[in-house]
Design a protein around this motif. Sequence first.
Motif, PDB file in Angstrom:
ATOM      1  N   UNK A  50       0.809  -1.217   0.000  1.00 57.68           N
ATOM      2  CA  UNK A  50       0.000   0.000   0.000  1.00 57.68           C
ATOM      3  C   UNK A  50       0.845   1.272   0.000  1.00 57.68           C
ATOM      4  N   UNK A  51       2.154   1.122  -0.112  1.00 50.90           N
ATOM      5  CA  UNK A  51       3.027   2.299  -0.144  1.00 50.90           C
ATOM      6  C   UNK A  51       3.007   3.087   1.138  1.00 50.90           C
ATOM      7  N   UNK A  52       2.913   2.401   2.271  1.00 48.36           N
ATOM      8  CA  UNK A  52       2.793   3.077   3.558  1.00 48.36           C
ATOM      9  C   UNK A  52       4.134   3.652   4.016  1.00 48.36           C
ATOM     10  N   UNK A  53       4.100   4.808   4.648  1.00 52.92           N
ATOM     11  CA  UNK A  53       5.341   5.369   5.227  1.00 52.92           C
ATOM     12  C   UNK A  53       5.849   4.563   6.418  1.00 52.92           C
ATOM     13  N   UNK A  54       5.050   3.609   6.904  1.00 54.80           N
ATOM     14  CA  UNK A  54       5.456   2.809   8.051  1.00 54.80           C
ATOM     15  C   UNK A  54       6.129   1.500   7.631  1.00 54.80           C
ATOM     16  N   UNK A  55       6.405   1.373   6.341  1.00 51.41           N
ATOM     17  CA  UNK A  55       7.024   0.146   5.850  1.00 51.41           C
ATOM     18  C   UNK A  55       8.344  -0.134   6.560  1.00 51.41           C
ATOM     19  N   UNK A  56       9.150   0.903   6.801  1.00 50.69           N
ATOM     20  CA  UNK A  56      10.459   0.693   7.416  1.00 50.69           C
ATOM     21  C   UNK A  56      10.348   0.173   8.839  1.00 50.69           C
ATOM     22  N   UNK A  57       9.248   0.470   9.535  1.00 48.72           N
ATOM     23  CA  UNK A  57       9.045  -0.029  10.890  1.00 48.72           C
ATOM     24  C   UNK A  57       8.488  -1.446  10.909  1.00 48.72           C
ATOM     25  N   UNK A  58       7.658  -1.750   9.916  1.00 46.08           N
ATOM     26  CA  UNK A  58       6.920  -3.014   9.939  1.00 46.08           C
ATOM     27  C   UNK A  58       7.595  -4.129   9.161  1.00 46.08           C
ATOM     28  N   UNK A  59       8.476  -3.802   8.253  1.00 46.69           N
ATOM     29  CA  UNK A  59       9.163  -4.824   7.456  1.00 46.69           C
ATOM     30  C   UNK A  59      10.478  -5.210   8.124  1.00 46.69           C
ATOM     31  N   UNK A  77       0.257   4.109  13.383  1.00 49.08           N
ATOM     32  CA  UNK A  77       0.344   2.782  12.773  1.00 49.08           C
ATOM     33  C   UNK A  77      -0.940   2.004  13.044  1.00 49.08           C
ATOM     34  N   UNK A  78      -1.475   2.129  14.232  1.00 43.60           N
ATOM     35  CA  UNK A  78      -2.719   1.417  14.545  1.00 43.60           C
ATOM     36  C   UNK A  78      -3.867   1.904  13.668  1.00 43.60           C
ATOM     37  N   UNK A  79      -3.963   3.209  13.450  1.00 42.37           N
ATOM     38  CA  UNK A  79      -5.014   3.739  12.568  1.00 42.37           C
ATOM     39  C   UNK A  79      -4.838   3.208  11.150  1.00 42.37           C
ATOM     40  N   UNK A  80      -3.600   3.138  10.689  1.00 36.67           N
ATOM     41  CA  UNK A  80      -3.345   2.627   9.344  1.00 36.67           C
ATOM     42  C   UNK A  80      -3.746   1.154   9.245  1.00 36.67           C
ATOM     43  N   UNK A  81      -3.352   0.362  10.218  1.00 37.39           N
ATOM     44  CA  UNK A  81      -3.705  -1.064  10.201  1.00 37.39           C
ATOM     45  C   UNK A  81      -5.215  -1.272  10.230  1.00 37.39           C
ATOM     46  N   UNK A  82      -5.895  -0.472  11.041  1.00 39.89           N
ATOM     47  CA  UNK A  82      -7.358  -0.590  11.109  1.00 39.89           C
ATOM     48  C   UNK A  82      -7.981  -0.309   9.748  1.00 39.89           C
ATOM     49  N   UNK A  83      -7.468   0.702   9.070  1.00 40.58           N
ATOM     50  CA  UNK A  83      -7.981   1.015   7.731  1.00 40.58           C
ATOM     51  C   UNK A  83      -7.669  -0.110   6.751  1.00 40.58           C
ATOM     52  N   UNK A  84      -6.475  -0.666   6.817  1.00 39.55           N
ATOM     53  CA  UNK A  84      -6.096  -1.727   5.883  1.00 39.55           C
ATOM     54  C   UNK A  84      -7.030  -2.935   5.976  1.00 39.55           C
TER      55      UNK A  84
END
Length: 405
Positions: A50-59, A77-84
């Motif tokens: 999804x091109x998330x800016x949190x990729x560096x934290x989660x990968x 990050x929690x808001x992003x995950x909830x949306x995903x």
Amino acid sequence: MPPFDVPEGDPFGPHNLPYGMFSPAGSKERRIGVRLGDHVLDAGAAAASLGSPYHSLLARPALGALLAAGRTTWSDVRRALTAWVTVPSHREAIEPLFHPLSSVTLHLPFEVADYVDFYASENHARNVGQIFRPDAADSLTPNWKHLPIGYHGRSGTVVVSGTDVVRPSGQRKAPADAAPVFGPSVRLDIEAEVGFVVGVPSAMGSPVALGDFREHVFGLCLLNDWSARDIQAWEYVPLGPFLGKSFATSVSAWITPLEALEDAKVAPPERTHPLLPYLDDSGADAEPGGYDLRISVAINGHVVSEPPFSTMYWTAAQQLAHMTVNGASLRTGDLYGSGTVSGPSEHQRGSLLELTWNGRDPLELPDGKRTFLEDGDVVTLSAWAPGADGNRVGLGEVTGRIVAG
């Protein structure tokens, strides 16, 4: 069932989203996972897709960077995950990145830095006092109502749920014995607890204030602090628990973020003694420091106890403040246990020591009587907390099987 179609009322629905570490089937690579129902989302792969800016934290092959990132990032990050996992337009990209929970290998969810265990249940402390000091005028020690009692444990023997627990050996000496003997523990016990996971570190010499709890603590999990009561009884005077505790501490594979438990916050029990300022949570502007967690303890599938965490006298925020008031620093991955959770009723006691009153009153189980654990016994802790709109927030279970040493 498709991963998005979580049944109504599932305690691991999109209102929960706990974090863990997993390896997909056929792989040894460790990845950050987020649980949804009976599936695990590869969080790093989802962020990349999804091109998330949190990729560096989660990968990453560990949760440490996310834990250290701080409260603002945790919320983002929690808001992003909830949306995903809830927005329909993401389904096509996200659905292939789910893995059935039954197909993955779960790992210890974070690297444990330091481990501290507390003694925060008044019901537990009074029961233990009555068992071992039946003639004392007060079953509590003189300091108990003034500070959260704790001890340092051994972080290297914290293990993930599902790991077998080898029966420990050590010295033991009954009061009537002339001399100590060495051998396997014959009074192996459980302690049903809740563990709190530190994310943001602190500087040495800088205590963490009571109100800064949520700036440092990322989330919580169930914890079983296995205890060899016979080894402990012989060794603990005067310096406290050592080999009777350090052989194994089991934690859940899933860390529940504090944000998932907003509707489970409750006021702690009424304080009966004035508290020093650094522990005083009686102010009108203080947020409730307790959590309404409903714990269940089962031995070989048979429920023996249901301890309520809402009865804990000392809160996690007070424990953190006390743990650092001398200037001790926090590190990312620090874990501290609440201490045994016990309620006021017999069926709410969180250890076999209490449930059997030190072996006097054996438990009647479908497969026989128990005073303490036998080889082959499987102990499982599970729990839930009230959530918004009548939902339940599930905590990942903790299970362990006793094997001979």
